[in-house]
Design a protein around this motif. Structure first.
Motif, PDB file in Angstrom:
ATOM      1  N   GLU A  70      63.174  48.285  17.383  1.00 41.97           N
ATOM      2  CA  GLU A  70      62.774  49.138  18.184  1.00 41.97           C
ATOM      3  C   GLU A  70      63.536  49.576  19.355  1.00 41.97           C
ATOM      4  O   GLU A  70      64.133  48.368  19.919  1.00 41.97           O
ATOM      5  N   ARG A  71      64.096  50.578  19.792  1.00 37.05           N
ATOM      6  CA  ARG A  71      65.011  51.129  20.993  1.00 37.05           C
ATOM      7  C   ARG A  71      63.780  51.496  22.100  1.00 37.05           C
ATOM      8  O   ARG A  71      63.082  52.180  21.805  1.00 37.05           O
ATOM      9  N   VAL A  72      64.353  50.814  23.355  1.00 31.64           N
ATOM     10  CA  VAL A  72      63.456  51.095  24.422  1.00 31.64           C
ATOM     11  C   VAL A  72      64.048  52.436  24.983  1.00 31.64           C
ATOM     12  O   VAL A  72      65.268  52.716  25.029  1.00 31.64           O
ATOM     13  N   LEU A  73      63.090  53.479  25.276  1.00 32.49           N
ATOM     14  CA  LEU A  73      63.779  54.525  25.719  1.00 32.49           C
ATOM     15  C   LEU A  73      63.363  54.824  27.208  1.00 32.49           C
ATOM     16  O   LEU A  73      62.073  54.494  27.677  1.00 32.49           O
ATOM     17  N   HIS A  74      63.974  55.211  28.129  1.00 34.06           N
ATOM     18  CA  HIS A  74      63.677  55.171  29.682  1.00 34.06           C
ATOM     19  C   HIS A  74      63.972  56.608  30.045  1.00 34.06           C
ATOM     20  O   HIS A  74      64.736  57.459  29.788  1.00 34.06           O
ATOM     21  N   GLY A  75      63.056  57.118  30.932  1.00 30.59           N
ATOM     22  CA  GLY A  75      62.907  58.409  31.639  1.00 30.59           C
ATOM     23  C   GLY A  75      62.832  59.645  30.399  1.00 30.59           C
ATOM     24  O   GLY A  75      63.386  60.675  30.804  1.00 30.59           O
ATOM     25  N   ARG A  76      62.058  59.345  29.612  1.00 29.34           N
ATOM     26  CA  ARG A  76      61.922  60.380  28.470  1.00 29.34           C
ATOM     27  C   ARG A  76      60.394  60.861  28.552  1.00 29.34           C
ATOM     28  O   ARG A  76      59.515  60.164  28.203  1.00 29.34           O
ATOM     29  N   ALA A  77      59.941  62.019  29.296  1.00 19.22           N
ATOM     30  CA  ALA A  77      58.587  62.425  29.588  1.00 19.22           C
ATOM     31  C   ALA A  77      58.908  63.845  29.434  1.00 19.22           C
ATOM     32  O   ALA A  77      59.660  64.476  29.669  1.00 19.22           O
ATOM     33  N   GLY A  78      57.358  64.351  29.093  1.00 21.93           N
ATOM     34  CA  GLY A  78      56.939  65.709  28.986  1.00 21.93           C
ATOM     35  C   GLY A  78      55.623  65.969  29.467  1.00 21.93           C
ATOM     36  O   GLY A  78      54.810  65.037  29.270  1.00 21.93           O
ATOM     37  N   ARG A  79      55.199  67.041  29.998  1.00 20.44           N
ATOM     38  CA  ARG A  79      53.817  67.428  30.216  1.00 20.44           C
ATOM     39  C   ARG A  79      53.543  69.044  29.720  1.00 20.44           C
ATOM     40  O   ARG A  79      54.250  69.756  29.661  1.00 20.44           O
ATOM     41  N   SER A  80      52.287  68.606  29.133  1.00 17.70           N
ATOM     42  CA  SER A  80      51.778  69.795  28.521  1.00 17.70           C
ATOM     43  C   SER A  80      50.373  69.859  29.166  1.00 17.70           C
ATOM     44  O   SER A  80      49.465  68.773  28.835  1.00 17.70           O
ATOM     45  N   ALA A  81      49.902  70.946  29.810  1.00 18.12           N
ATOM     46  CA  ALA A  81      48.612  71.096  30.701  1.00 18.12           C
ATOM     47  C   ALA A  81      48.796  69.812  31.529  1.00 18.12           C
ATOM     48  O   ALA A  81      49.705  69.327  32.459  1.00 18.12           O
ATOM     49  N   ASP A  82      47.719  69.093  31.459  1.00 20.92           N
ATOM     50  CA  ASP A  82      47.144  67.955  32.343  1.00 20.92           C
ATOM     51  C   ASP A  82      47.465  66.520  31.437  1.00 20.92           C
ATOM     52  O   ASP A  82      47.269  65.537  31.844  1.00 20.92           O
ATOM     53  N   LEU A  83      48.353  66.711  30.332  1.00 21.58           N
ATOM     54  CA  LEU A  83      48.814  65.525  29.649  1.00 21.58           C
ATOM     55  C   LEU A  83      50.190  65.300  30.039  1.00 21.58           C
ATOM     56  O   LEU A  83      51.013  66.087  29.402  1.00 21.58           O
ATOM     57  N   GLN A  84      50.625  64.009  30.329  1.00 21.28           N
ATOM     58  CA  GLN A  84      51.963  63.684  30.767  1.00 21.28           C
ATOM     59  C   GLN A  84      52.014  62.502  29.840  1.00 21.28           C
ATOM     60  O   GLN A  84      51.545  61.547  29.447  1.00 21.28           O
ATOM     61  N   VAL A  85      53.156  62.814  28.650  1.00 17.33           N
ATOM     62  CA  VAL A  85      53.564  62.063  27.727  1.00 17.33           C
ATOM     63  C   VAL A  85      54.855  61.208  27.931  1.00 17.33           C
ATOM     64  O   VAL A  85      55.900  62.026  28.224  1.00 17.33           O
ATOM     65  N   THR A  86      55.013  60.092  27.809  1.00 22.71           N
ATOM     66  CA  THR A  86      56.264  59.261  28.125  1.00 22.71           C
ATOM     67  C   THR A  86      56.563  58.494  26.735  1.00 22.71           C
ATOM     68  O   THR A  86      55.601  57.818  26.209  1.00 22.71           O
ATOM     69  N   VAL A  87      57.783  58.814  26.245  1.00 20.36           N
ATOM     70  CA  VAL A  87      58.189  58.014  25.066  1.00 20.36           C
ATOM     71  C   VAL A  87      58.775  56.597  25.509  1.00 20.36           C
ATOM     72  O   VAL A  87      59.891  56.560  26.447  1.00 20.36           O
ATOM     73  N   LEU A  88      58.154  55.687  25.045  1.00 26.92           N
ATOM     74  CA  LEU A  88      58.413  54.236  25.643  1.00 26.92           C
ATOM     75  C   LEU A  88      59.457  53.656  24.671  1.00 26.92           C
ATOM     76  O   LEU A  88      60.201  52.856  24.862  1.00 26.92           O
ATOM     77  N   GLY A  89      59.303  53.806  23.177  1.00 26.71           N
ATOM     78  CA  GLY A  89      60.287  53.251  22.086  1.00 26.71           C
ATOM     79  C   GLY A  89      60.271  54.104  20.961  1.00 26.71           C
ATOM     80  O   GLY A  89      59.560  55.072  20.785  1.00 26.71           O
ATOM     81  N   PHE A  90      61.225  53.859  20.171  1.00 22.57           N
ATOM     82  CA  PHE A  90      61.677  54.801  18.966  1.00 22.57           C
ATOM     83  C   PHE A  90      62.362  53.805  18.125  1.00 22.57           C
ATOM     84  O   PHE A  90      63.159  53.053  18.132  1.00 22.57           O
ATOM     85  N   SER A  91      61.753  53.978  16.853  1.00 19.80           N
ATOM     86  CA  SER A  91      62.195  53.123  15.774  1.00 19.80           C
ATOM     87  C   SER A  91      62.560  53.963  14.633  1.00 19.80           C
ATOM     88  O   SER A  91      61.761  54.920  13.906  1.00 19.80           O
ATOM     89  N   ASP A  92      64.012  53.924  13.921  1.00 15.22           N
ATOM     90  CA  ASP A  92      64.513  54.643  13.009  1.00 15.22           C
ATOM     91  C   ASP A  92      65.464  54.000  12.490  1.00 15.22           C
ATOM     92  O   ASP A  92      66.462  53.532  13.082  1.00 15.22           O
ATOM     93  N   PRO A  93      65.455  53.671  11.003  1.00 11.07           N
ATOM     94  CA  PRO A  93      64.415  53.836   9.997  1.00 11.07           C
ATOM     95  C   PRO A  93      63.549  52.908   9.912  1.00 11.07           C
ATOM     96  O   PRO A  93      63.897  51.785  10.244  1.00 11.07           O
ATOM     97  N   LEU A  94      62.233  52.873   9.346  1.00 16.25           N
ATOM     98  CA  LEU A  94      61.531  52.117   8.796  1.00 16.25           C
ATOM     99  C   LEU A  94      61.174  52.240   7.235  1.00 16.25           C
ATOM    100  O   LEU A  94      60.864  53.381   6.990  1.00 16.25           O
ATOM    101  N   THR A  95      61.515  51.328   6.555  1.00 19.41           N
ATOM    102  CA  THR A  95      61.466  51.637   5.269  1.00 19.41           C
ATOM    103  C   THR A  95      60.367  51.565   4.462  1.00 19.41           C
ATOM    104  O   THR A  95      59.823  52.063   3.264  1.00 19.41           O
ATOM    105  N   SER A  96      59.179  50.799   5.263  1.00 19.08           N
ATOM    106  CA  SER A  96      57.815  50.567   4.643  1.00 19.08           C
ATOM    107  C   SER A  96      57.082  50.280   6.018  1.00 19.08           C
ATOM    108  O   SER A  96      57.660  49.758   6.914  1.00 19.08           O
TER     109      SER A  96
END
Length: 181
Positions: free
Chosen positions: A46-72
């Motif tokens: 997993e890669r840690v991602l910093h400063g990756r966030a977005g907001r839709s209505a009152d929901l603030q979503v921050t991406v914390l980590g990203f894993s690619d690829p997972l084979t199973s």
């Protein structure tokens, strides 16, 4: 009691104001206090991602980590293999409003490098026991994973998130794209 002359009162006042700024809670520039949260270990691949966030209505979503690829994927009751490869996005969803926001997993889309959008993979979501829908209360936050089955050779560009309408809204909220690369 005798009053100070104006020439003496001004420097005394300046010293008092500067001293007050050094007291806890008195400075306008001091950061607000924050909770001391336990850190979470990054999972293998997993890669840690910093400063990756977005907001839709009152929901603030921050991406914390990203894993690619997972084979199973392995769960407590099954092993799943993707048609292409699995991509896992670790997020934190925060309700910044005063009413409940419903996080609907199936509305959160992965935007690929070629512009396609993919819905979360239902089997991976079930095997990894992640929420389908989650009521995120006022001032509440939750962390969990979203899983996508992505065709081989296609890159993941962004996570498109959408909250639920706020009280009194007459339409669905605008989505927000959070870059993954």
């Amino acid at each position: 009691m005798r009053a100070l002359p104006a020439s003496a009162a001004l420097p005394a006042l300046a010293v008092a104001v500067l001293a007050a700024g050094a007291l806890p809670g008195c400075s306008r520039d001091a950061p607000p206090p924050a909770y001391a949260l336990p850190s979470e270990k990054v999972r293998e691949g997993e890669r840690v991602l910093h400063g990756r966030a977005g907001r839709s209505a009152d929901l603030q979503v921050t991406v914390l980590g990203f894993s690619d690829p997972l084979t199973s994927l392995f769960g407590s009751h099954a092993e799943m293999r993707p048609k292409g490869r699995y991509v896992r996005v670790r997020i934190m969803a925060v309700n910044t409003g005063r009413d409940i926001q419903v996080f609907d997993t199936w509305k959160q889309l992965l935007v690929t490098a070629d512009g396609r959008t993919l819905v979360p993979d239902v089997n991976a979501t079930m095997v990894k026991r992640q929420p389908e829908r989650l009521s995120v209360g006022a001032a509440m936050r939750a962390e969990f994973d979203l899983y996508y089955d992505v065709p081989q050779g296609v890159g993941a560009r962004a996570l498109r998130v959408v909250g639920s309408p706020t009280v009194g809204a007459v339409s669905q909220p605008d989505p927000a794209d959070i870059p993954l690369t």
